[in-house]
Design an enzyme around this catalytic site. Structure first.
Site, PDB file in Angstrom:
ATOM      1  CB  CYS A   1      -0.961  -0.011   1.184  1.00  0.00           C
ATOM      2  SG  CYS A   1      -2.134  -1.364   1.068  1.00  0.00           S
TER       3      CYS A   1
ATOM      4  CG  HIS B   1      -3.387   3.379   1.912  1.00  0.00           C
ATOM      5  ND1 HIS B   1      -3.663   2.967   0.632  1.00  0.00           N
ATOM      6  CD2 HIS B   1      -3.493   2.272   2.704  1.00  0.00           C
ATOM      7  CE1 HIS B   1      -3.907   1.665   0.646  1.00  0.00           C
ATOM      8  NE2 HIS B   1      -3.815   1.219   1.882  1.00  0.00           N
TER       9      HIS B   1
ATOM     10  CG  ASN C   1      -6.481  -1.034   0.519  1.00  0.00           C
ATOM     11  OD1 ASN C   1      -5.797  -0.502  -0.367  1.00  0.00           O
ATOM     12  ND2 ASN C   1      -5.960  -1.522   1.624  1.00  0.00           N
TER      13      ASN C   1
HETATM   14  N1  COA Z   1     -18.194  -9.565   7.901  1.00  0.00           N
HETATM   15  C1  COA Z   1     -18.666  -9.876   9.127  1.00  0.00           C
HETATM   16  N2  COA Z   1     -17.879 -10.190  10.153  1.00  0.00           N
HETATM   17  C2  COA Z   1     -16.547 -10.175   9.933  1.00  0.00           C
HETATM   18  C3  COA Z   1     -15.998  -9.856   8.703  1.00  0.00           C
HETATM   19  C4  COA Z   1     -16.880  -9.555   7.663  1.00  0.00           C
HETATM   20  N3  COA Z   1     -16.443  -9.235   6.427  1.00  0.00           N
HETATM   21  N4  COA Z   1     -14.652  -9.917   8.793  1.00  0.00           N
HETATM   22  C5  COA Z   1     -14.367 -10.257  10.050  1.00  0.00           C
HETATM   23  N5  COA Z   1     -15.513 -10.422  10.739  1.00  0.00           N
HETATM   24  C6  COA Z   1     -15.688 -10.809  12.135  1.00  0.00           C
HETATM   25  C7  COA Z   1     -14.453 -11.423  12.712  1.00  0.00           C
HETATM   26  O1  COA Z   1     -14.386 -12.789  12.372  1.00  0.00           O
HETATM   27  C8  COA Z   1     -14.661 -11.200  14.200  1.00  0.00           C
HETATM   28  O2  COA Z   1     -15.497 -12.208  14.653  1.00  0.00           O
HETATM   29  P1  COA Z   1     -15.194 -12.924  16.076  1.00  0.00           P
HETATM   30  O3  COA Z   1     -15.190 -11.790  17.076  1.00  0.00           O
HETATM   31  O4  COA Z   1     -16.325 -13.864  16.208  1.00  0.00           O
HETATM   32  O5  COA Z   1     -13.868 -13.546  15.908  1.00  0.00           O
HETATM   33  C9  COA Z   1     -15.459  -9.882  14.243  1.00  0.00           C
HETATM   34  O6  COA Z   1     -15.941  -9.665  12.916  1.00  0.00           O
HETATM   35  C10 COA Z   1     -14.684  -8.694  14.691  1.00  0.00           C
HETATM   36  O7  COA Z   1     -13.449  -8.691  14.037  1.00  0.00           O
HETATM   37  P2  COA Z   1     -12.422  -7.553  14.301  1.00  0.00           P
HETATM   38  O8  COA Z   1     -11.118  -7.916  13.649  1.00  0.00           O
HETATM   39  O9  COA Z   1     -12.419  -7.163  15.722  1.00  0.00           O
HETATM   40  O10 COA Z   1     -13.099  -6.330  13.516  1.00  0.00           O
HETATM   41  P3  COA Z   1     -12.496  -4.936  13.347  1.00  0.00           P
HETATM   42  O11 COA Z   1     -13.428  -3.933  13.881  1.00  0.00           O
HETATM   43  O12 COA Z   1     -11.071  -4.882  13.784  1.00  0.00           O
HETATM   44  O13 COA Z   1     -12.477  -4.761  11.765  1.00  0.00           O
HETATM   45  C11 COA Z   1     -11.007  -4.969   9.883  1.00  0.00           C
HETATM   46  C12 COA Z   1     -11.813  -5.690  10.944  1.00  0.00           C
HETATM   47  C13 COA Z   1     -10.321  -5.971   8.968  1.00  0.00           C
HETATM   48  C14 COA Z   1     -11.939  -4.098   9.060  1.00  0.00           C
HETATM   49  C15 COA Z   1      -9.949  -4.072  10.589  1.00  0.00           C
HETATM   50  O14 COA Z   1      -9.250  -4.821  11.515  1.00  0.00           O
HETATM   51  C16 COA Z   1      -9.000  -3.430   9.637  1.00  0.00           C
HETATM   52  O15 COA Z   1      -9.372  -2.578   8.858  1.00  0.00           O
HETATM   53  N6  COA Z   1      -7.713  -3.801   9.722  1.00  0.00           N
HETATM   54  C17 COA Z   1      -6.710  -3.190   8.870  1.00  0.00           C
HETATM   55  C18 COA Z   1      -6.765  -3.894   7.581  1.00  0.00           C
HETATM   56  C19 COA Z   1      -6.045  -3.193   6.507  1.00  0.00           C
HETATM   57  O16 COA Z   1      -6.191  -2.026   6.356  1.00  0.00           O
HETATM   58  N7  COA Z   1      -5.283  -3.934   5.711  1.00  0.00           N
HETATM   59  C20 COA Z   1      -4.630  -3.422   4.580  1.00  0.00           C
HETATM   60  C21 COA Z   1      -3.322  -2.844   4.943  1.00  0.00           C
HETATM   61  S1  COA Z   1      -3.231  -1.220   4.533  1.00  0.00           S
END
Ligand code: COA
Length: 335
Positions: free
Chosen positions: A117, A256, A286
Site C-alpha cells: 500500500c 491511503h 482499498n
Molecule cells: N463480515 C462480518 N464479520 C466479519 C468480517 C466480515 N467481512 N470480517 C471479520 N468479521 C468478524 C471477525 O471474524 C470477528 O469475529 P469474532 O469476534 O467472532 O472472531 C469480528 O468480525 C470482529 O473482528 P475484528 O477484527 O475485531 O473487527 P475490526 O473492527 O477490527 O475490523 C477490519 C476488521 C479488517 C476491518 C480491521 O481490523 C482493519 O481494517 N484492519 C486493517 C486492515 C487493513 O487495512 N489492511 C490493509 C493494509 S493497509
C-alpha cells in the site's frame, strides 16, 4: 527538508477504474458478511473488479492515456516509468516495460516497485530523487493493483476490503511547486501480519500452495489496524509539525484508503475537518498501490486542489511500510 534547485512537481494526473462494480450486497452472496458490518467497520460500499483478460498493465496503460488526454505531452518525452504494484501481470518482464510499449514511450527506461500500500508514495520519492538530481525530466509514476487476482473470495476477513484500479501522475522539475518533504519507513517485523506466502521464491507455485490457498492475501486485521492507526498518524504528524503545518494551513490531506476509521484517527491527530480530507474508500475500497494516485486525480478533477495548496499524502501497508509526504500543489485549477 530537501535543499535542491528543483522540486519534483506533479504536472498531470490520470486514473482508470474497471467498469464492473461489486457492491457489499454482492459480497453478502459470497461470504458471511453484511453491508452494515462492512460499512460500519471500514467505510466501504462498493469496489471495482477487472474483467477476464484485463489486469495491471492494461489498467495502468488506460490511466496513462487518461493523463496524456488531459496534458499536452508526447510519449517520446517521457524518460522514466515507475510502476508501484504488488500484482504485476507476470513475474517478468516487468509491468513498466509492457506499459512503455503500450504508450509508445520510446525513450523511456523504468522499473516496478513493490511496497504494497505504500508503493505509490515510495515511487513518488524515487521519481522525485531522479528529478531533483537532474537525471530525469519527465517521470511517470503509476500505482496500480489487480487485488482481485490475489483475493480469496471465501475469506471474509480480506475479500471485502480490496478493489482493482490504477492511477498515474507526471513529475517534472519546478523551482516553485512540488514535493517539499517526506518521511518513509519499512519494518519487516510486521511482515507476518499481512502477506501472500505462496508463489514467491521461498514457496514456488505447487499443488501444495494451491491446496493451501497460499497465493492469496492473508492478514491479521486487528494487528494491522493497530499498527496502521499509530504508524500513519505519527508519521503524518511528524512531517506536518516540522513544516509548521496543521489544521489551519493544510489544504488537503490525501491518505491511503484502507479503512475510514484509520483515516479519521490520522485526520484527528492533524486537527483536520472533514472538508480537508480526501476520501473515496466508499466507492473503490482499498486498491493498494492505486489509492493515492486515484485520490489525487479525483481531487484535481473535483476542483479540490488549487495552485499553492499545502497537500499532505500519507500511507501504511504490508511490510510494514509507511510514510508521509508534504507537497505544494503546482497545477492550475481543473477547468
Ligand atoms: N463480515 C462480518 N464479520 C466479519 C468480517 C466480515 N467481512 N470480517 C471479520 N468479521 C468478524 C471477525 O471474524 C470477528 O469475529 P469474532 O469476534 O467472532 O472472531 C469480528 O468480525 C470482529 O473482528 P475484528 O477484527 O475485531 O473487527 P475490526 O473492527 O477490527 O475490523 C477490519 C476488521 C479488517 C476491518 C480491521 O481490523 C482493519 O481494517 N484492519 C486493517 C486492515 C487493513 O487495512 N489492511 C490493509 C493494509 S493497509
Amino acid at each position: 527538508m530537501k535543499q535542491t534547485p528543483f522540486k519534483a512537481n506533479i504536472t498531470a494526473v490520470g486514473k482508470y477504474l474497471p467498469k464492473k462494480v461489486i457492491t457489499n450486497q454482492d459480497m453478502e452472496k459470497l461470504v458471511d458478511t453484511s453491508d452494515e458490518w462492512i460499512q460500519s467497520r471500514t467505510g466501504i460500499r462498493e469496489r471495482r473488479k477487472v474483467q477476464k483478460g484485463e489486469a495491471t498493465v492494461e489498467m495502468s496503460t488506460n490511466a496513462v492515456h487518461n493523463l496524456m488526454k488531459n496534458h499536452n505531452i508526447s510519449p517520446e518525452e517521457i524518460d522514466t516509468i515507475i510502476v508501484a504494484t504488488v500484482t504485476p501481470d507476470m513475474i517478468l518482464p516487468c509491468s513498466a516495460a509492457l506499459i512503455q510499449k503500450n504508450i509508445n514511450a520510446v525513450n523511456a527506461w523504468g522499473y516496478d516497485l513493490s511496497a504494497a500500500c505504500s508503493g505509490f508514495l515510495f515511487g513518488l520519492e524515487s521519481g522525485a530523487a531522479l528529478i531533483e538530481s537532474g537525471r530525469s525530466k519527465k517521470v511517470i509514476v503509476i500505482g496500480a493493483d489487480t487485488m482481485s487476482s490475489i483475493l480469496n473470495y471465501e475469506d471474509r476477513n480480506t475479500c471485502i476490503l480490496f478493489g482493482d484500479g490504477a492511477g498515474a501522475v507526471l513529475l517534472e522539475p519546478s523551482e516553485e511547486f512540488g514535493i517539499i518533504d517526506s518521511e518513509l519507513r519499512i519494518d519487516g517485523s510486521g511482515g507476518e501480519y499481512l502477506k501472500v506466502d505462496g508463489g514467491g521464491s521461498l514457496n514456488p507455485a505447487s499443488h501444495e500452495t494451491i491446496t493451501n490457498k497460499s497465493h492469496y492475501v492473508w492478514q491479521d486485521g486487528k494487528t494491522v489496524y493497530k499498527f496502521a492507526v499509530r504508524g500513519m498518524a505519527d508519521i503524518s504528524y511528524e512531517v506536518a509539525t516540522r513544516n509548521n503545518l496543521s489544521g489551519d494551513n493544510i489544504s488537503l490531506f490525501i491518505p491511503h484508503q484502507a479503512n475510514k476509521r484509520i483515516i479519521d484517527a490520522t485526520a484527528k491527530r492533524l486537527g483536520l475537518k472533514e472538508s480537508q480530507i480526501m476520501i473515496n474508500i466508499d466507492t473503490y475500497a482499498n486498491t493498494t498501490s492505486a489509492t493515492l494516485p486515484i485520490c489525487i486525480a479525483e481531487a484535481y478533477e473535483n476542483n479540490r486542489l488549487k495552485q499553492g495548496d499545502n497537500v499532505m499524502l500519507s500511507t501504511f501497508g504490508a511490510g510494514f511500510s509507511w510514510g508521509a509526504m508534504y507537497l505544494k500543489w503546482g497545477m492550475s485549477t481543473h477547468a
